[in-house]
Design a protein around this motif. Structure first.
Motif, PDB file in Angstrom:
ATOM      1  N   VAL A  21     -20.801  23.441 -21.654  1.00  0.00           N
ATOM      2  CA  VAL A  21     -19.422  23.934 -21.692  1.00  0.00           C
ATOM      3  C   VAL A  21     -18.566  22.908 -20.971  1.00  0.00           C
ATOM      4  N   SER A  22     -17.469  22.529 -21.564  1.00  0.00           N
ATOM      5  CA  SER A  22     -16.582  21.529 -20.979  1.00  0.00           C
ATOM      6  C   SER A  22     -16.006  22.020 -19.649  1.00  0.00           C
ATOM      7  N   MET A  23     -16.109  21.184 -18.633  1.00  0.00           N
ATOM      8  CA  MET A  23     -15.509  21.544 -17.343  1.00  0.00           C
ATOM      9  C   MET A  23     -13.991  21.630 -17.460  1.00  0.00           C
ATOM     10  N   ASP A  24     -13.395  20.885 -18.378  1.00  0.00           N
ATOM     11  CA  ASP A  24     -11.953  21.016 -18.607  1.00  0.00           C
ATOM     12  C   ASP A  24     -11.622  22.429 -19.075  1.00  0.00           C
ATOM     13  N   GLN A  25     -12.457  22.987 -19.972  1.00  0.00           N
ATOM     14  CA  GLN A  25     -12.247  24.364 -20.414  1.00  0.00           C
ATOM     15  C   GLN A  25     -12.388  25.324 -19.244  1.00  0.00           C
ATOM     16  N   ILE A  26     -13.443  25.141 -18.475  1.00  0.00           N
ATOM     17  CA  ILE A  26     -13.676  26.044 -17.339  1.00  0.00           C
ATOM     18  C   ILE A  26     -12.507  25.985 -16.365  1.00  0.00           C
ATOM     19  N   HIS A  27     -12.019  24.791 -16.088  1.00  0.00           N
ATOM     20  CA  HIS A  27     -10.861  24.671 -15.186  1.00  0.00           C
ATOM     21  C   HIS A  27      -9.633  25.347 -15.784  1.00  0.00           C
ATOM     22  N   LYS A  28      -9.463  25.258 -17.097  1.00  0.00           N
ATOM     23  CA  LYS A  28      -8.338  25.931 -17.757  1.00  0.00           C
ATOM     24  C   LYS A  28      -8.454  27.443 -17.574  1.00  0.00           C
ATOM     25  N   TRP A  29      -9.670  27.984 -17.766  1.00  0.00           N
ATOM     26  CA  TRP A  29      -9.864  29.431 -17.614  1.00  0.00           C
ATOM     27  C   TRP A  29      -9.693  29.860 -16.162  1.00  0.00           C
ATOM     28  N   LEU A  30     -10.088  29.002 -15.222  1.00  0.00           N
ATOM     29  CA  LEU A  30      -9.861  29.316 -13.806  1.00  0.00           C
ATOM     30  C   LEU A  30      -8.371  29.327 -13.488  1.00  0.00           C
ATOM     31  N   GLU A  31      -7.633  28.401 -14.091  1.00  0.00           N
ATOM     32  CA  GLU A  31      -6.165  28.374 -13.901  1.00  0.00           C
ATOM     33  C   GLU A  31      -5.540  29.659 -14.428  1.00  0.00           C
ATOM     34  N   VAL A  32      -5.972  30.090 -15.606  1.00  0.00           N
ATOM     35  CA  VAL A  32      -5.479  31.352 -16.171  1.00  0.00           C
ATOM     36  C   VAL A  32      -5.880  32.513 -15.263  1.00  0.00           C
ATOM     37  N   ALA A  33      -7.113  32.469 -14.766  1.00  0.00           N
ATOM     38  CA  ALA A  33      -7.605  33.533 -13.886  1.00  0.00           C
ATOM     39  C   ALA A  33      -6.733  33.678 -12.650  1.00  0.00           C
ATOM     40  N   SER A  34      -6.178  32.564 -12.179  1.00  0.00           N
ATOM     41  CA  SER A  34      -5.372  32.590 -10.953  1.00  0.00           C
ATOM     42  C   SER A  34      -4.050  33.335 -11.124  1.00  0.00           C
ATOM     43  N   MET A  35      -3.768  33.776 -12.323  1.00  0.00           N
ATOM     44  CA  MET A  35      -2.578  34.601 -12.544  1.00  0.00           C
ATOM     45  C   MET A  35      -2.849  36.075 -12.216  1.00  0.00           C
ATOM     46  N   ALA A  36      -4.024  36.360 -11.693  1.00  0.00           N
ATOM     47  CA  ALA A  36      -4.397  37.732 -11.331  1.00  0.00           C
ATOM     48  C   ALA A  36      -3.434  38.289 -10.287  1.00  0.00           C
ATOM     49  N   PRO A  37      -3.184  39.601 -10.353  1.00  0.00           N
ATOM     50  CA  PRO A  37      -2.350  40.206  -9.319  1.00  0.00           C
ATOM     51  C   PRO A  37      -3.035  40.079  -7.958  1.00  0.00           C
ATOM     52  N   ASN A  38      -2.249  39.750  -6.947  1.00  0.00           N
ATOM     53  CA  ASN A  38      -2.802  39.687  -5.594  1.00  0.00           C
ATOM     54  C   ASN A  38      -1.697  39.982  -4.607  1.00  0.00           C
ATOM     55  N   HIS A  39      -1.941  40.994  -3.793  1.00  0.00           N
ATOM     56  CA  HIS A  39      -0.951  41.504  -2.846  1.00  0.00           C
ATOM     57  C   HIS A  39      -0.475  40.387  -1.914  1.00  0.00           C
ATOM     58  N   LYS A  40       0.826  40.238  -1.806  1.00  0.00           N
ATOM     59  CA  LYS A  40       1.468  39.248  -0.928  1.00  0.00           C
ATOM     60  C   LYS A  40       1.067  37.811  -1.270  1.00  0.00           C
ATOM     61  N   MET A  41       0.646  37.581  -2.525  1.00  0.00           N
ATOM     62  CA  MET A  41       0.275  36.242  -2.995  1.00  0.00           C
ATOM     63  C   MET A  41      -0.733  35.570  -2.062  1.00  0.00           C
ATOM     64  N   THR A  42      -1.742  36.323  -1.666  1.00  0.00           N
ATOM     65  CA  THR A  42      -2.769  35.755  -0.785  1.00  0.00           C
ATOM     66  C   THR A  42      -3.677  34.765  -1.516  1.00  0.00           C
ATOM     67  N   GLU A  43      -3.789  34.893  -2.840  1.00  0.00           N
ATOM     68  CA  GLU A  43      -4.685  34.041  -3.631  1.00  0.00           C
ATOM     69  C   GLU A  43      -6.005  33.817  -2.877  1.00  0.00           C
ATOM     70  N   PRO A  44      -6.744  34.913  -2.644  1.00  0.00           N
ATOM     71  CA  PRO A  44      -7.896  34.870  -1.742  1.00  0.00           C
ATOM     72  C   PRO A  44      -9.172  34.262  -2.329  1.00  0.00           C
ATOM     73  N   TRP A  45      -9.173  33.858  -3.585  1.00  0.00           N
ATOM     74  CA  TRP A  45     -10.401  33.415  -4.263  1.00  0.00           C
ATOM     75  C   TRP A  45     -10.712  31.951  -4.009  1.00  0.00           C
ATOM     76  N   GLU A  46     -11.997  31.678  -3.967  1.00  0.00           N
ATOM     77  CA  GLU A  46     -12.504  30.308  -3.946  1.00  0.00           C
ATOM     78  C   GLU A  46     -13.684  30.264  -4.887  1.00  0.00           C
ATOM     79  N   VAL A  47     -13.893  29.108  -5.527  1.00  0.00           N
ATOM     80  CA  VAL A  47     -14.953  28.943  -6.505  1.00  0.00           C
ATOM     81  C   VAL A  47     -15.889  27.838  -6.033  1.00  0.00           C
ATOM     82  N   TYR A  48     -17.182  28.147  -5.966  1.00  0.00           N
ATOM     83  CA  TYR A  48     -18.214  27.177  -5.586  1.00  0.00           C
ATOM     84  C   TYR A  48     -19.093  26.902  -6.807  1.00  0.00           C
ATOM     85  N   PHE A  49     -19.008  25.709  -7.377  1.00  0.00           N
ATOM     86  CA  PHE A  49     -19.887  25.351  -8.479  1.00  0.00           C
ATOM     87  C   PHE A  49     -21.270  25.052  -7.925  1.00  0.00           C
TER      88      PHE A  49
END
Length: 161
Positions: A21-49
């Protein structure tokens, strides 16, 4: 596929093709994922490959069903217990956004909760103040399981006065 088709057809994949799977695709989906609702814009997620060495140390009973890509998603604790819970909920939304974005383009995921085990937290190098929401295999499905029967939603709805 429209969003309803994506939601209804998505499955937890338990058999992956070896196709990369192209890492460019995965990064695109992670970017889309970051549009998730998150209280006070904490953006609390981190991704470990997770590379081959760490994957071997995790010793997952199925080796993530042969998924070509594996990563963990962590959620940062908040300043209060409530914020920590809100962050975990937001990170779960982040994960679901990723899963749906990938599925819409023919790529499936397998979600494992193995990251909550202390030994696996150590293998992943999870710092204090973080929860592991899941460890995910990502790849093209070898097969797609039929949906499991669900409880009718009317049995899950309550109306309060």
């Amino acid at each position: 596929m429209n969003i309803l088709e994506v939601i209804y057809s998505r499955r937890n994949i338990k058999s992956f093709k070896s196709n990369p799977v192209s890492m460019d695709q995965i990064h695109k989906w992670l970017e889309v994922a970051s549009m998730a609702p998150n209280h006070k814009m904490t953006e609390p997620w981190e991704v470990y490959f997770i590379g081959d060495n760490t994957r071997t140390k995790l010793n997952h009973k199925t080796n993530f069903f042969g998924a070509p890509v594996v990563f963990a998603v962590l959620s940062k604790h908040g300043a209060t217990d409530i914020e920590t819970a809100e962050n975990a909920q937001a990170t779960a939304c982040f994960v679901q956004n990723f899963n749906l974005a990938a599925w819409a383009e023919g790529v499936g995921t397998f979600w494992s909760s193995m990251g909550i085990v202390e030994k696996n937290r150590q293998v992943l190098g999870v710092p204090e103040g973080y929860d592991v929401i899941g460890v995910f295999g990502v790849g093209y499905p070898e097969e797609i399981n039929k949906p499991k029967e669900r409880t009718p939603i009317q049995e899950k709805i309550k109306y309060l006065s």
